[in-house]
Enzyme design. Structure first.
Site, short mmCIF file in Angstrom:
data_model
loop_
_atom_site.label_atom_id
_atom_site.label_comp_id
_atom_site.label_asym_id
_atom_site.label_seq_id
_atom_site.Cartn_x
_atom_site.Cartn_y
_atom_site.Cartn_z
N GLN A 337 0.83 -1.21 0.00
CA GLN A 337 0.00 0.00 0.00
C GLN A 337 0.87 1.26 0.00
O GLN A 337 0.62 2.20 -0.74
CB GLN A 337 -0.91 -0.03 1.24
CG GLN A 337 -2.06 0.93 1.20
CD GLN A 337 -3.11 0.53 0.16
OE1 GLN A 337 -3.16 -0.60 -0.29
NE2 GLN A 337 -3.92 1.50 -0.24
N GLY A 340 2.44 2.28 -3.29
CA GLY A 340 1.58 2.71 -4.40
C GLY A 340 1.71 1.76 -5.58
O GLY A 340 1.84 0.54 -5.41
N GLU A 364 2.49 -26.60 5.93
CA GLU A 364 2.94 -27.09 7.25
C GLU A 364 1.92 -26.78 8.35
O GLU A 364 2.29 -26.46 9.49
CB GLU A 364 4.34 -26.59 7.59
CG GLU A 364 5.38 -27.27 6.72
CD GLU A 364 6.79 -26.88 7.00
OE1 GLU A 364 7.17 -26.78 8.17
OE2 GLU A 364 7.55 -26.65 6.03
N SER A 367 -3.32 -21.81 9.08
CA SER A 367 -3.55 -21.00 10.28
C SER A 367 -4.69 -21.58 11.13
O SER A 367 -4.61 -21.60 12.36
CB SER A 367 -3.90 -19.56 9.88
OG SER A 367 -2.75 -18.94 9.34
N1 COS Z 1 4.42 -34.71 18.62
C1 COS Z 1 4.37 -36.01 19.02
N2 COS Z 1 3.20 -36.71 19.05
C2 COS Z 1 2.08 -36.09 18.67
C3 COS Z 1 2.07 -34.74 18.24
C4 COS Z 1 3.31 -34.05 18.23
N3 COS Z 1 3.37 -32.78 17.87
N4 COS Z 1 0.81 -34.37 17.92
C5 COS Z 1 0.03 -35.45 18.14
N5 COS Z 1 0.81 -36.49 18.60
C6 COS Z 1 0.35 -37.81 18.98
C7 COS Z 1 -0.78 -37.69 20.01
O1 COS Z 1 -0.23 -37.64 21.33
C8 COS Z 1 -1.56 -38.94 19.77
O2 COS Z 1 -0.88 -40.03 20.38
P1 COS Z 1 -1.71 -41.20 21.15
O3 COS Z 1 -2.59 -41.80 20.10
O4 COS Z 1 -0.64 -42.09 21.65
O5 COS Z 1 -2.49 -40.48 22.21
C9 COS Z 1 -1.47 -39.15 18.27
O6 COS Z 1 -0.28 -38.46 17.87
C10 COS Z 1 -2.68 -38.62 17.53
O7 COS Z 1 -2.83 -37.22 17.86
P2 COS Z 1 -4.21 -36.43 17.67
O8 COS Z 1 -5.31 -37.23 18.31
O9 COS Z 1 -3.99 -35.03 18.13
O10 COS Z 1 -4.41 -36.51 16.07
P3 COS Z 1 -5.38 -35.71 15.15
O11 COS Z 1 -5.66 -36.54 13.95
O12 COS Z 1 -6.59 -35.26 15.92
O13 COS Z 1 -4.48 -34.44 14.75
C11 COS Z 1 -4.09 -32.26 13.80
C12 COS Z 1 -5.07 -33.33 14.25
C13 COS Z 1 -4.93 -31.15 13.22
C14 COS Z 1 -3.32 -31.72 15.03
C15 COS Z 1 -3.05 -32.81 12.80
O14 COS Z 1 -3.72 -33.57 11.82
C16 COS Z 1 -2.28 -31.70 12.11
O15 COS Z 1 -1.31 -31.14 12.66
N6 COS Z 1 -2.66 -31.37 10.85
C17 COS Z 1 -1.96 -30.41 9.99
C18 COS Z 1 -0.97 -31.16 9.21
C19 COS Z 1 -0.09 -30.37 8.39
O16 COS Z 1 0.72 -29.62 8.90
N7 COS Z 1 -0.21 -30.55 7.06
C20 COS Z 1 0.65 -29.97 6.14
C21 COS Z 1 1.44 -31.05 5.49
S1 COS Z 1 3.16 -30.82 5.50
S2 COS Z 1 3.49 -29.36 4.27
#
Ligand code: COS
Length: 385
Positions: A337, A340, A364, A367
């Site tokens: 902005q 310009g 990764e 948001s």
């Molecule tokens: N480090 C270590 N362990 C992890 C963790 C981390 N950061 N996050 C989750 N876990 C473990 C949990 O503790 C859980 O273990 P248990 O089953 O033994 O309890 C297991 O992994 C499953 O975790 P969770 O239940 O949170 O899984 P979800 O499917 O609900 O996760 C999110 C959801 C949204 C957090 C996940 O899918 C995510 O981060 N998505 C975005 C992915 C991404 O960045 N995509 C871009 C691709 S790369 S460019």
């Protein structure tokens, strides 16, 4: 030259200040003429030069028990991003691709690959996303079935950075039950005949990006990283490190945008005085600086916490990535902005930044996903969705 006072914050040690100064000199000498017209060749060349001059060594620590220094990764990304988005990309993807091996790989895997990725002699890629599982990682459909002394992979990956130029891909595939516990991580060589580059994808800030297909793609058992079923945790723990560094790259883009804007505001005459005399302009500059400082605090806090040995920095990394990328978008929008017409002129530094920042709010972990991660860390386990 950007504000360097932050290097005196207690998050940093003398070695960080030394590295930041050396990299600044290297970047000024090496990154003034990166060719964005042929991104494959430019990225290969950047990986070679970053490897040759020792910078990639920081993406994969040497030897058993070597630890990634997240502050160093973040400082390098911030500095490279300030000079060249493609140089930051080349550095970061080498780190993300080598990350699962350096964090969880066996001695054999580390010996085979890390010396090459550190030296810029092998290009790495992280293949997690699929058409139906970008944000929802636990839904990965690519399968890896046991077959004799190895595994056979079938499926598709998309939005894979370095796709098409990588020598090794870390591929997340299902070896077991539905959900997060059924995933495993594998090292697949770029020349594996079962792996094809199905499509090259063009984006607003071009870099090597592809959709991959795996058809009866056979790998030996020693391609498995960690144990079967550990793939989800390997992916998440790697992202915990690299999400902080995405925030650092956003910070570098934002600092460059502020630098460009300060230069313009000081040099341009408006209504008979310097543009920087206008209080409305000063208000924008103050907002930009505040966003940058707050982002820097969150980014280097997350890096410092991890470097102190914290087992998980999921919340800190999510806050750093969310805030720094959103803040950088605001800062760069203000820079456009205040420039310009020049702000939208193809090839102008702030026009380039405007295109480069956008994807960082998506890849990764978008948001909105970071908000979910932060909220979950606040809620008692039983109350989580
Ligand atoms: N480090 C270590 N362990 C992890 C963790 C981390 N950061 N996050 C989750 N876990 C473990 C949990 O503790 C859980 O273990 P248990 O089953 O033994 O309890 C297991 O992994 C499953 O975790 P969770 O239940 O949170 O899984 P979800 O499917 O609900 O996760 C999110 C959801 C949204 C957090 C996940 O899918 C995510 O981060 N998505 C975005 C992915 C991404 O960045 N995509 C871009 C691709 S790369 S460019």
């Amino acid at each position: 030259m950007s504000d360097r006072d932050f290097l005196n914050w207690p998050f940093f040690e003398e070695r960080h200040r030394k590295l930041a100064a050396e990299l600044e000199t290297w970047a000024a000498k090496n990154l003034s003429s990166v060719d964005h017209n042929n991104v494959d060749a430019a990225c290969r060349d950047l990986v070679v030069r970053l490897g040759r001059d020792g910078w990639l060594a920081h993406t994969a620590p040497d030897g058993e028990g070597g630890r990634l220094d997240v502050r160093t990764l973040a400082l390098i990304r911030e500095t490279l991003a300030r000079h060249s988005g493609l140089a930051d990309f080349a550095f970061a993807m080498q780190g993300l691709g080598a990350g699962p091996i350096s964090l969880f790989g066996s001695t054999g895997q580390r010996d085979e690959w890390l010396a090459k990725t550190r030296a810029g002699k092998a290009i790495a890629a992280f293949a997690l996303s699929e058409p139906a599982s970008g944000s929802d990682v636990a839904n990965v459909a690519t399968s890896a079935s046991r077959d004799g002394n190895g595994y056979v992979l079938n499926g598709e990956k998309t939005w894979i950075s370095n796709g098409g130029i990588a020598d090794l891909y870390i591929v997340f595939a299902r070896t077991g039950e539905a959900g997060a516990r059924g995933l495993s991580a594998f090292i697949v060589r770029g020349d594996n005949p079962g792996l094809t580059i199905a499509e090259r994808i063009d984006v607003i800030a071009p870099h090597p990006l592809a959709r991959l297909e795996f058809k009866n793609c056979r790998v030996d058992a020693d391609a498995l990283i960690g144990k079967p079923g550990e793939g989800f945790k390997i992916a998440m723990a790697t992202l915990d490190v690299f999400r902080t560094s995405v925030g650092a790259a956003a910070l570098g883009f934002a600092r460059r945008a502020l630098d460009e804007t300060i230069k313009r505001a000081a040099n341009r005459q408006l209504f008979g005085a310097a543009m920087s005399d206008l209080q409305m302009v000063q208000g924008h500059l103050a907002d930009m600086a505040l966003d940058i400082e707050a982002a820097a605090l969150l980014v280097y806090r997350a890096a410092w916490v991890k470097d102190q040995g914290a087992a998980r920095v999921t919340r800190e990394a999510a806050m750093a990535k969310l805030y720094a990328t959103e803040a950088a978008q605001r800062v760069i929008d203000a820079a456009v902005q205040l420039h310009g017409g020049d702000g939208v002129r193809s090839g102008h530094p702030v026009e380039t930044l405007y295109r480069e920042i956008r994807a960082l709010r998506i890849y990764e972990g978008a948001s909105d996903v970071q908000k979910v991660v932060i909220a979950r860390s606040l809620l008692p386990a039983g109350a989580r969705a």
